[in-house]
Design a protein around this motif. Structure first.
Motif, PDB file in Angstrom:
ATOM      1  N   GLY A 260       0.805  -1.219   0.000  1.00  8.78           N
ATOM      2  CA  GLY A 260       0.000   0.000   0.000  1.00  8.78           C
ATOM      3  C   GLY A 260       0.834   1.264   0.000  1.00  8.78           C
ATOM      4  O   GLY A 260       2.027   1.263  -0.305  1.00  8.78           O
ATOM      5  N   ASN A 261       0.200   2.394   0.386  1.00 10.80           N
ATOM      6  CA  ASN A 261       0.890   3.695   0.374  1.00 10.80           C
ATOM      7  C   ASN A 261       0.759   4.471   1.679  1.00 10.80           C
ATOM      8  O   ASN A 261       1.176   5.621   1.758  1.00 10.80           O
ATOM      9  CB  ASN A 261       0.391   4.549  -0.798  1.00 10.80           C
ATOM     10  N   LEU A 281     -10.564  -0.603   6.223  1.00  8.08           N
ATOM     11  CA  LEU A 281     -11.988  -0.331   6.379  1.00  8.08           C
ATOM     12  C   LEU A 281     -12.385   0.992   5.729  1.00  8.08           C
ATOM     13  O   LEU A 281     -13.469   1.113   5.135  1.00  8.08           O
ATOM     14  CB  LEU A 281     -12.352  -0.305   7.865  1.00  8.08           C
ATOM     15  N   HIS A 282     -11.490   1.967   5.798  1.00  9.41           N
ATOM     16  CA  HIS A 282     -11.774   3.285   5.210  1.00  9.41           C
ATOM     17  C   HIS A 282     -11.369   3.379   3.743  1.00  9.41           C
ATOM     18  O   HIS A 282     -11.403   4.465   3.156  1.00  9.41           O
ATOM     19  CB  HIS A 282     -11.080   4.377   6.030  1.00  9.41           C
ATOM     20  N   GLY A 283     -10.991   2.252   3.153  1.00 13.08           N
ATOM     21  CA  GLY A 283     -10.697   2.235   1.729  1.00 13.08           C
ATOM     22  C   GLY A 283      -9.247   2.467   1.367  1.00 13.08           C
ATOM     23  O   GLY A 283      -8.931   2.645   0.187  1.00 13.08           O
ATOM     24  N   GLY A 284      -8.355   2.459   2.355  1.00 15.55           N
ATOM     25  CA  GLY A 284      -6.936   2.667   2.093  1.00 15.55           C
ATOM     26  C   GLY A 284      -6.156   1.366   2.058  1.00 15.55           C
ATOM     27  O   GLY A 284      -6.700   0.286   2.298  1.00 15.55           O
ATOM     28  N   VAL A 314       5.185   5.195  -0.063  1.00 18.43           N
ATOM     29  CA  VAL A 314       4.557   5.794   1.115  1.00 18.43           C
ATOM     30  C   VAL A 314       4.227   7.263   0.862  1.00 18.43           C
ATOM     31  O   VAL A 314       5.100   8.072   0.544  1.00 18.43           O
ATOM     32  CB  VAL A 314       5.486   5.665   2.344  1.00 18.43           C
ATOM     33  N   LYS A 315       2.942   7.611   1.006  1.00 14.25           N
ATOM     34  CA  LYS A 315       2.467   8.977   0.780  1.00 14.25           C
ATOM     35  C   LYS A 315       2.157   9.714   2.082  1.00 14.25           C
ATOM     36  O   LYS A 315       2.043  10.936   2.095  1.00 14.25           O
ATOM     37  CB  LYS A 315       1.205   8.961  -0.098  1.00 14.25           C
ATOM     38  N   CYS A 316       1.988   8.973   3.162  1.00 15.30           N
ATOM     39  CA  CYS A 316       1.818   9.569   4.482  1.00 15.30           C
ATOM     40  C   CYS A 316       2.132   8.506   5.519  1.00 15.30           C
ATOM     41  O   CYS A 316       2.192   7.321   5.197  1.00 15.30           O
ATOM     42  CB  CYS A 316       0.412  10.150   4.681  1.00 15.30           C
ATOM     43  N   ILE A 317       2.344   8.943   6.762  1.00 17.62           N
ATOM     44  CA  ILE A 317       2.657   8.010   7.841  1.00 17.62           C
ATOM     45  C   ILE A 317       1.636   8.174   8.955  1.00 17.62           C
ATOM     46  O   ILE A 317       1.369   9.290   9.415  1.00 17.62           O
ATOM     47  CB  ILE A 317       4.073   8.256   8.404  1.00 17.62           C
ATOM     48  N   ALA A 382      -9.077   7.367   8.949  1.00 16.94           N
ATOM     49  CA  ALA A 382      -9.874   8.121   7.977  1.00 16.94           C
ATOM     50  C   ALA A 382      -9.079   9.288   7.404  1.00 16.94           C
ATOM     51  O   ALA A 382      -9.129   9.560   6.202  1.00 16.94           O
ATOM     52  CB  ALA A 382     -11.159   8.620   8.641  1.00 16.94           C
ATOM     53  N   LYS A 383      -8.330   9.971   8.274  1.00 17.90           N
ATOM     54  CA  LYS A 383      -7.539  11.117   7.829  1.00 17.90           C
ATOM     55  C   LYS A 383      -6.421  10.667   6.894  1.00 17.90           C
ATOM     56  O   LYS A 383      -6.149  11.323   5.875  1.00 17.90           O
ATOM     57  CB  LYS A 383      -6.945  11.832   9.046  1.00 17.90           C
ATOM     58  N   ALA A 384      -5.764   9.555   7.206  1.00 14.71           N
ATOM     59  CA  ALA A 384      -4.688   9.050   6.362  1.00 14.71           C
ATOM     60  C   ALA A 384      -5.202   8.715   4.968  1.00 14.71           C
ATOM     61  O   ALA A 384      -4.574   9.052   3.955  1.00 14.71           O
ATOM     62  CB  ALA A 384      -4.040   7.834   7.010  1.00 14.71           C
TER      63      ALA A 384
END
Length: 390
Positions: A260-261, A281-284, A314-317, A382-384
């Motif tokens: 993933g990212n 669950l949030h689609g990531g 990786v686009k965010c942590i 959700a924020k990620a």
């Protein structure tokens, strides 16, 4: 930790287990030389990678001349072998194992695994050797023989005889099977292995006598026990493992790369799994599993950030900490140290809870850095996902 077939066979030989005469080669010329030294008129050339299904993928070749040995080795070495366990990209073949071809009369499956249900080593055997044992278990479960080993007394002779009889071994072959099973069990126990698989275990004919011999062997070892298994640790093939996973182990981090990212830094395996579930669950899609463990120092957090960011996807942590033994102020200091040292460009979503949580949040707030702080895991996930989706 996995090892190659040739390493497994060398290990088994030290426990008195019979394996075909053979040696490893890193070039076609060396392969031809090995075949000449072994002697005989027929050889098997086998690609050495950490994956099953090599035979079906063309990674095992039976040849009848020294020149064919050389050609087979030249064909395999330097290519990417694709099996059902490697994925479409395959695995680079850097070495081959050359051994005498055996005159096989019968093939069997033999394995030792740690059964989570009984919390004991369990011997598994089948008369259906040389094929995928999972398929046998799925379609013909009655052909799978299991024998649970009591750790207080070890594998007993009568258990070995029981298994041998169930798969059709008798007479002198039964005597050999008892000795072989006990030797493999002892090897697995002594070396802190999680799994030992012999497939096939074969009956071969030599000088008019039948004998049991290990034609292929796989071992998987407990990473957490390598500190006391120096000889096993030296067998590690770093070229076949994700370098990030190897580096993480050296820093006391539990890291597994995913596809993933959203990078994840979490304390505790259970919370880490929950974090991956929340992201999904949030689609990531999570980019990794990373457990910093207890007592995470600022240096450990910095190393965790660096290893996660070695993945270009990786686009965010997402940092999710529920501190008990850990302290939120340590985590906060580590994140600031990581941002300054690594010049992190991707967003960091931070959820802190537990020991010294107010101190940790204050440190982040006063750092002057743009951390995204949230109160709970669901909001963090959700924020990620929102960030990586733009």
């Amino acid at each position: 930790m996995n090892i190659h077939e040739y390493q497994a066979k060398e290990l088994l030989k030290t426990y008195g287990v019979s394996v075909p005469a053979g040696a490893v080669a890193y070039s076609d010329k060396q392969a031809a030389q090995v075949a000449e030294e072994i002697g005989g008129s027929r050889w098997v050339v086998k690609a050495q990678i950490h994956a099953g299904g090599r035979g079906k993928a063309g990674g095992v070749k039976v040849v009848d001349s020294i020149d064919e040995v050389r050609k087979a080795a030249d064909t395999l070495i330097g290519t990417h072998l694709v099996t059902h366990q490697t994925g479409p990209e395959g695995t680079l073949v850097q070495r081959v194992w050359i051994e005498q071809a055996s005159q096989i009369k019968q093939e069997y499956y033999l394995g030792f695994v740690i059964d989570r249900a009984t919390q004991r080593i369990t011997l598994i055997a089948s008369a259906e050797g040389g094929v995928e044992i999972e398929e046998v278990a799925k379609h013909h479960p009655e052909k799978i023989i299991k024998e649970v080993v009591d750790p207080a007394i070890g594998l007993l002779d009568f258990q070995c005889r029981k298994v041998a009889t169930s798969i059709g071994l008798k007479g002198k072959l039964m005597q050999q099977a008892v000795k072989l099973m006990k030797s493999i069990y002892r090897c697995m126990r002594d070396r802190d292995a999680l799994q030992a698989e012999i497939n096939p275990l074969a009956v071969v004919s030599s000088d008019g006598q039948d004998r049991l011999i290990v034609l292929d062997a796989k071992f998987n070892f407990d990473d957490n026990a390598l500190y006391r298994q120096a000889a096993v640790a030296e067998l590690r093939d770093l070229a076949e493992e994700d370098p990030k996973e190897v580096e993480a182990t050296g820093h006391g981090l539990n890291y597994i790369a995913l596809d993933g990212n959203i990078g994840c830094i979490v304390n505790g395996a259970g919370l880490a799994m929950a974090s991956l579930d929340a992201i999904t669950l949030h689609g990531g899609k999570p980019a990794n599993f990373l457990d910093v463990g207890g007592g995470a120092s600022p240096e450990k957090v910095t190393n965790a950030c660096r290893i996660v960011l070695e993945d270009a996807n990786v686009k965010c942590i997402l940092v999710n900490i529920f501190a008990g033994i850990n302290r939120c102020d340590w985590i906060a200091q580590g994140l600031i140290q990581a941002c300054n040292a690594l010049q992190i460009k991707v967003p960091l979503i931070v959820r802190l809870a537990g020991t010294n949580v107010e101190e940790g949040r204050k440190i982040l707030a006063e750092s002057g850095l743009s951390f995204i702080t949230v109160e709970n895991l669901d909001a963090a996930a959700a924020k990620a996902v929102e960030i990586v989706n733009g």
